[in-house]
Design an enzyme around this catalytic site. Structure first.
Site, PDB file in Angstrom:
ATOM      1  N   LYS A 137     -29.099-127.664  -6.422  1.00 41.10           N
ATOM      2  CA  LYS A 137     -29.267-129.037  -6.923  1.00 41.10           C
ATOM      3  C   LYS A 137     -27.950-129.539  -7.525  1.00 41.10           C
ATOM      4  O   LYS A 137     -27.052-128.743  -7.816  1.00 41.10           O
ATOM      5  CB  LYS A 137     -30.381-129.065  -7.969  1.00 41.10           C
ATOM      6  CG  LYS A 137     -30.088-128.229  -9.216  1.00 41.10           C
ATOM      7  CD  LYS A 137     -31.297-128.120 -10.125  1.00 41.10           C
ATOM      8  CE  LYS A 137     -31.003-127.234 -11.333  1.00 41.10           C
ATOM      9  NZ  LYS A 137     -32.201-126.990 -12.150  1.00 41.10           N
ATOM     10  N   TYR A 188      -5.440-141.877 -27.840  1.00 42.73           N
ATOM     11  CA  TYR A 188      -6.234-142.864 -28.576  1.00 42.73           C
ATOM     12  C   TYR A 188      -6.647-142.362 -29.954  1.00 42.73           C
ATOM     13  O   TYR A 188      -7.102-141.231 -30.098  1.00 42.73           O
ATOM     14  CB  TYR A 188      -7.500-143.203 -27.797  1.00 42.73           C
ATOM     15  CG  TYR A 188      -7.245-143.939 -26.501  1.00 42.73           C
ATOM     16  CD1 TYR A 188      -6.442-145.069 -26.457  1.00 42.73           C
ATOM     17  CD2 TYR A 188      -7.837-143.493 -25.327  1.00 42.73           C
ATOM     18  CE1 TYR A 188      -6.228-145.747 -25.268  1.00 42.73           C
ATOM     19  CE2 TYR A 188      -7.642-144.170 -24.130  1.00 42.73           C
ATOM     20  CZ  TYR A 188      -6.830-145.290 -24.114  1.00 42.73           C
ATOM     21  OH  TYR A 188      -6.634-145.958 -22.932  1.00 42.73           O
TER      22      TYR A 188
HETATM   23  C1  LIG Z   1     -32.262-125.574 -12.233  1.00 43.89           C
HETATM   24  C2  LIG Z   1     -33.479-124.789 -12.016  1.00 43.89           C
HETATM   25  C3  LIG Z   1     -33.411-123.415 -11.709  1.00 43.89           C
HETATM   26  C4  LIG Z   1     -32.117-122.620 -11.759  1.00 43.89           C
HETATM   27  O1  LIG Z   1     -31.809-122.358 -13.105  1.00 43.89           O
HETATM   28  P1  LIG Z   1     -30.541-121.453 -13.474  1.00 43.89           P
HETATM   29  O2  LIG Z   1     -30.694-121.196 -14.923  1.00 43.89           O
HETATM   30  O3  LIG Z   1     -29.338-122.285 -13.162  1.00 43.89           O
HETATM   31  O4  LIG Z   1     -30.626-120.248 -12.649  1.00 43.89           O
HETATM   32  C5  LIG Z   1     -34.572-122.759 -11.394  1.00 43.89           C
HETATM   33  N1  LIG Z   1     -35.756-123.425 -11.381  1.00 43.89           N
HETATM   34  C6  LIG Z   1     -35.862-124.720 -11.710  1.00 43.89           C
HETATM   35  C7  LIG Z   1     -37.195-125.383 -11.704  1.00 43.89           C
HETATM   36  C8  LIG Z   1     -34.735-125.455 -12.048  1.00 43.89           C
HETATM   37  O5  LIG Z   1     -34.852-126.743 -12.367  1.00 43.89           O
END
Ligand SMILES: *Cc1c(COP(=O)(O)O)cnc(C)c1O
Length: 381
Positions: A38, A270
């Protein structure tokens, strides 16, 4: 890439991704591995990292949104793919026709996916998500029997096949947290109820990266690893990436834009939150800023390897640039030299975990927020 050195770029070592997937499979030898890609592969590039993970033995891919999963299909990736973040009116039919596995957390989603399956003339693969205590997405235990009953009825009418039962942890990055055992117990109860009603899932899963690394009893049939695939430690308490047997895949480099001498007492960036010490300094301008994902919260604190030494951001991180104070002596750094913001840490450079600490956030956010303006350069494709 052309020959001009880019202002800033992220090198993505796909061999590191492959090695991390192999290491994680050794941690969970009886389970399949889902590489979560993702948010454009946590900023690393979803398609390239998905391919590398599959080459190293991942058998599933995971995304939050259906659009992210459909983009993998458009790139020609046919591996089993679960997407879980749906809103009413989402692209259910496209997902069914693209052979995605889709998460169902409530009755409205089951209704929409059944309608889409009927319209497509296909059986939709769905995975029922249980809220075992996270309090975010997923079906509450009190509503589970109804959702399971409706899914069993939908299986009987041929619109869906339940391929998975799953949940997500709240505190897996805090080993020993009492919620972990409670969530596991709730998950087992909810699995038992569904299986008693006749559901025969291919995969039952609850483990994210921290649970995969610390909690073997959470592995079930499949582990859903995201951050660890990219070689970053989910939490300092679990150890560094190296201690966990992981190798960071992303190295963020910039090309020093300017080196110049300024007198002592000169304000920098800044707000003049940094002022050069008496005697004067040489300043190096690093052309990367918060528009590129460099956290402004790391102003005055972010570490950068430049000229063979780790130095700290002087003053505020701006939208496109920040400054490093090279000190009073004749500098060895020249414009065009490389500044390494973070990488695996194997050559003295800071890590994303160091930047997380400097910015008061988690390493997830450091890599994921590296912006679209930063080109990704793939190594070992
Ligand atoms: C993002 C996510 C993961 C992966 O989590 P990590 O801690 O990055 O391994 C697994 N399951 C769900 C539902 C997520 O949203």
């Amino acid at each position: 890439m052309n020959e001009t050195p880019p202002r800033v770029h992220a090198e993505i070592d796909l061999d590191a991704v492959r090695g991390n997937v192999r290491a994680l499979r050794e941690r969970a030898p009886r389970s399949e591995l889902m590489a979560v890609v993702k948010a454009d592969g946590y900023g690393h590039g979803a398609v390239a990292c998905a391919r590398a993970a599959l080459e190293a033995g991942a058998t599933w891919l995971g995304t939050a949104t259906p659009q992210e999963a459909l983009a993998l299909r458009a790139a020609g990736i046919t591996a089993r793919t679960l997407c879980w973040l749906w809103t009413p009116g989402g692209p259910w039919r496209e997902a069914v026709e693209a052979d995605l596995d889709v998460a169902v957390s409530g009755m409205w989603a089951l209704d929409e996916v059944r309608a889409a399956a009927r319209a497509a003339g296909r059986t939709a693969r769905i995975q029922l998500k249980a809220d075992t205590g996270l309090g975010r997405n997923g079906c509450q235990p009190g509503d589970w029997a109804d959702l399971v009953g409706a899914a069993v009825a939908a299986e009987a009418e041929g619109t869906v096949k339940v391929t998975g039962l799953w949940s997500h942890f709240a505190c897996a990055d805090e080993p020993g947290h009492p919620s972990i055992e409670l969530q596991l117990a709730a998950f087992r109860d909810m699995l038992a109820l569904a299986e008693k009603e006749g559901i025969e899932p291919e995969v039952r899963h609850i483990a994210n990266s921290p649970a995969t690394l610390t909690l073997p009893e959470s592995h079930f049939d499949l582990v859903r690893t995201g951050l660890a695939v990219y070689g970053v430690s989910p939490a300092p308490e679990l150890g560094t990436a190296q201690e966990l047997g992981l190798r960071p895949a992303m190295t963020l480099k910039a090309s020093v834009a300017l080196v110049k001498r300024v007198p002592g007492g000169h304000g920098v960036s800044y707000g003049h939150h940094y002022v050069t010490p008496a005697g004067g300094s040489h300043l190096a301008l690093v052309p990367a800023g918060y528009a590129d994902g460099i956290p402004r919260h790391a102003s005055g604190r972010g570490p950068v390897l430049v000229g063979g030494a780790v130095r700290t951001v002087a003053g505020r991180v701006a939208m496109d640039q920040f400054v490093i104070d090279l000190g009073p002596d004749e500098p060895t750094v020249r414009s065009g030299d490389e500044a390494v913001l973070f990488g695996p840490g194997e050559h003295g450079e800071p890590t994303a975990e160091d930047w997380a600490q400097a910015a008061g956030t988690i390493a997830y956010e450091i890599v994921t927020r590296i912006g679209a303006r930063v080109p990704r350069v793939y190594l070992h494709g």
